[in-house]
Design a protein around this motif. Structure first.
Motif, PDB file in Angstrom:
ATOM      1  N   SER A   1      -9.817 -29.770   2.560  1.00  0.00           N
ATOM      2  CA  SER A   1      -9.111 -28.584   2.583  1.00  0.00           C
ATOM      3  C   SER A   1      -8.842 -28.199   1.088  1.00  0.00           C
ATOM      4  CB  SER A   1      -7.733 -28.545   3.220  1.00  0.00           C
ATOM      5  OG  SER A   1      -6.881 -29.484   2.837  1.00  0.00           O
TER       6      SER A   1
ATOM      7  N   GLN B   1      -9.950 -19.456   5.776  1.00  0.00           N
ATOM      8  CA  GLN B   1      -8.516 -19.340   5.377  1.00  0.00           C
ATOM      9  C   GLN B   1      -7.649 -19.335   6.729  1.00  0.00           C
ATOM     10  OE1 GLN B   1      -7.301 -16.264   2.919  1.00  0.00           O
ATOM     11  NE2 GLN B   1      -5.186 -17.066   2.593  1.00  0.00           N
TER      12      GLN B   1
ATOM     13  N   LEU C   1      -4.294 -21.627   2.108  1.00  0.00           N
ATOM     14  CA  LEU C   1      -5.090 -22.719   2.650  1.00  0.00           C
ATOM     15  C   LEU C   1      -6.256 -22.545   3.119  1.00  0.00           C
ATOM     16  CD1 LEU C   1      -4.867 -25.807   3.395  1.00  0.00           C
ATOM     17  CD2 LEU C   1      -3.687 -25.285   5.374  1.00  0.00           C
TER      18      LEU C   1
ATOM     19  N   GLN D   1       1.464 -21.459   0.762  1.00  0.00           N
ATOM     20  CA  GLN D   1       0.295 -21.882   0.003  1.00  0.00           C
ATOM     21  C   GLN D   1      -0.955 -21.021   0.830  1.00  0.00           C
ATOM     22  OE1 GLN D   1       0.114 -25.806  -0.208  1.00  0.00           O
ATOM     23  NE2 GLN D   1       1.975 -26.168  -1.529  1.00  0.00           N
TER      24      GLN D   1
ATOM     25  N   TRP E   1      -1.321 -22.573  -4.991  1.00  0.00           N
ATOM     26  CA  TRP E   1      -0.070 -22.307  -4.920  1.00  0.00           C
ATOM     27  C   TRP E   1       0.261 -21.976  -6.408  1.00  0.00           C
ATOM     28  CZ3 TRP E   1      -1.574 -27.482  -4.408  1.00  0.00           C
ATOM     29  CH2 TRP E   1      -1.275 -28.346  -5.296  1.00  0.00           C
TER      30      TRP E   1
ATOM     31  N   GLU F   1      -4.113 -20.334   6.225  1.00  0.00           N
ATOM     32  CA  GLU F   1      -2.807 -19.981   5.979  1.00  0.00           C
ATOM     33  C   GLU F   1      -2.593 -19.129   4.435  1.00  0.00           C
ATOM     34  OE1 GLU F   1       0.165 -22.922   5.572  1.00  0.00           O
ATOM     35  OE2 GLU F   1      -0.449 -24.155   7.155  1.00  0.00           O
TER      36      GLU F   1
ATOM     37  N   ARG G   1      -6.115 -26.205  -1.452  1.00  0.00           N
ATOM     38  CA  ARG G   1      -4.721 -25.344  -1.419  1.00  0.00           C
ATOM     39  C   ARG G   1      -4.642 -24.583  -2.575  1.00  0.00           C
ATOM     40  NH1 ARG G   1      -1.248 -26.657   2.609  1.00  0.00           N
ATOM     41  NH2 ARG G   1      -1.648 -28.622   3.796  1.00  0.00           N
TER      42      ARG G   1
END
Length: 176
Positions: free
Chosen positions: A134, A116, A124, A122, A138, A118, A136
């Motif tokens: 990747s 991870q 990420l 969001q 959200w 971020e 994501r």
């Protein structure tokens, strides 16, 4: 024929000429009613912006993602989705996804293969060995989206070309 080309060149040159901006008429400045209505109602360049202004759309708040889901779903064309997901305060604690597309293959994603990078806005996840891959996550209103980007090596054959994001209802954990 030369006359035709000369006229065409003159018209093109005239079209490129700059014109000074003319001052606004004084009548518009003297009417305070028209300026007050113009100040309260913004002018929009397109019908789309006019439509959106009437809807009173507010931005999605930026807050840490919280979702728990252990679900499976089969859609009308035979795509089978299995998801195990736990995100607390934006930190992904558990993530395992398997999407099998009838006739194309299966895509598999596991948290052990990702790190991870971020939490906000969001969650990420970046693949540890597959460059550009990747995941994501959200929030979109009452739903959470789990989207995959640049991960063809996590799939069999050409399955990644047919992979769509997984949608999860945040409250119930149901996926579709």
């Amino acid at each position: 024929m030369r006359r035709y080309w000369a006229i065409l060149a003159a018209l093109v040159a005239a079209g490129c000429a700059e014109v000074d901006k003319q001052p606004e008429p004084a009548a518009a400045e003297s009417a305070p009613e028209s300026t007050s209505t113009a100040a309260t109602q913004p002018k929009f360049k397109s019908d789309t912006l006019k439509y959106l202004a009437k809807r009173q759309i507010k931005p999605q708040p930026t807050r840490p993602l919280n979702v728990k889901s252990t679900c499976s779903h089969k859609d009308a064309i035979g795509t089978v989705t299995k998801l195990d997901l736990l995100v607390k305060e934006g930190e992904v604690k558990a993530f395992s996804a398997q999407v099998s597309m009838k006739g194309y293959g299966t895509c598999r994603f596991n948290l052990k293969e990702f790190e991870q990078v971020e939490k906000l806005p969001q969650a990420l996840l970046k693949h540890k060995s597959e460059t550009g891959c990747s995941v994501r996550m959200w929030e979109q209103g009452p739903k959470v989206t789990v989207a995959f980007n640049g991960c063809p090596k996590s799939c069999e054959g050409d399955a990644f070309s047919y992979l769509w994001p997984i949608m999860v209802e945040a409250k119930s954990g149901r996926c579709f």
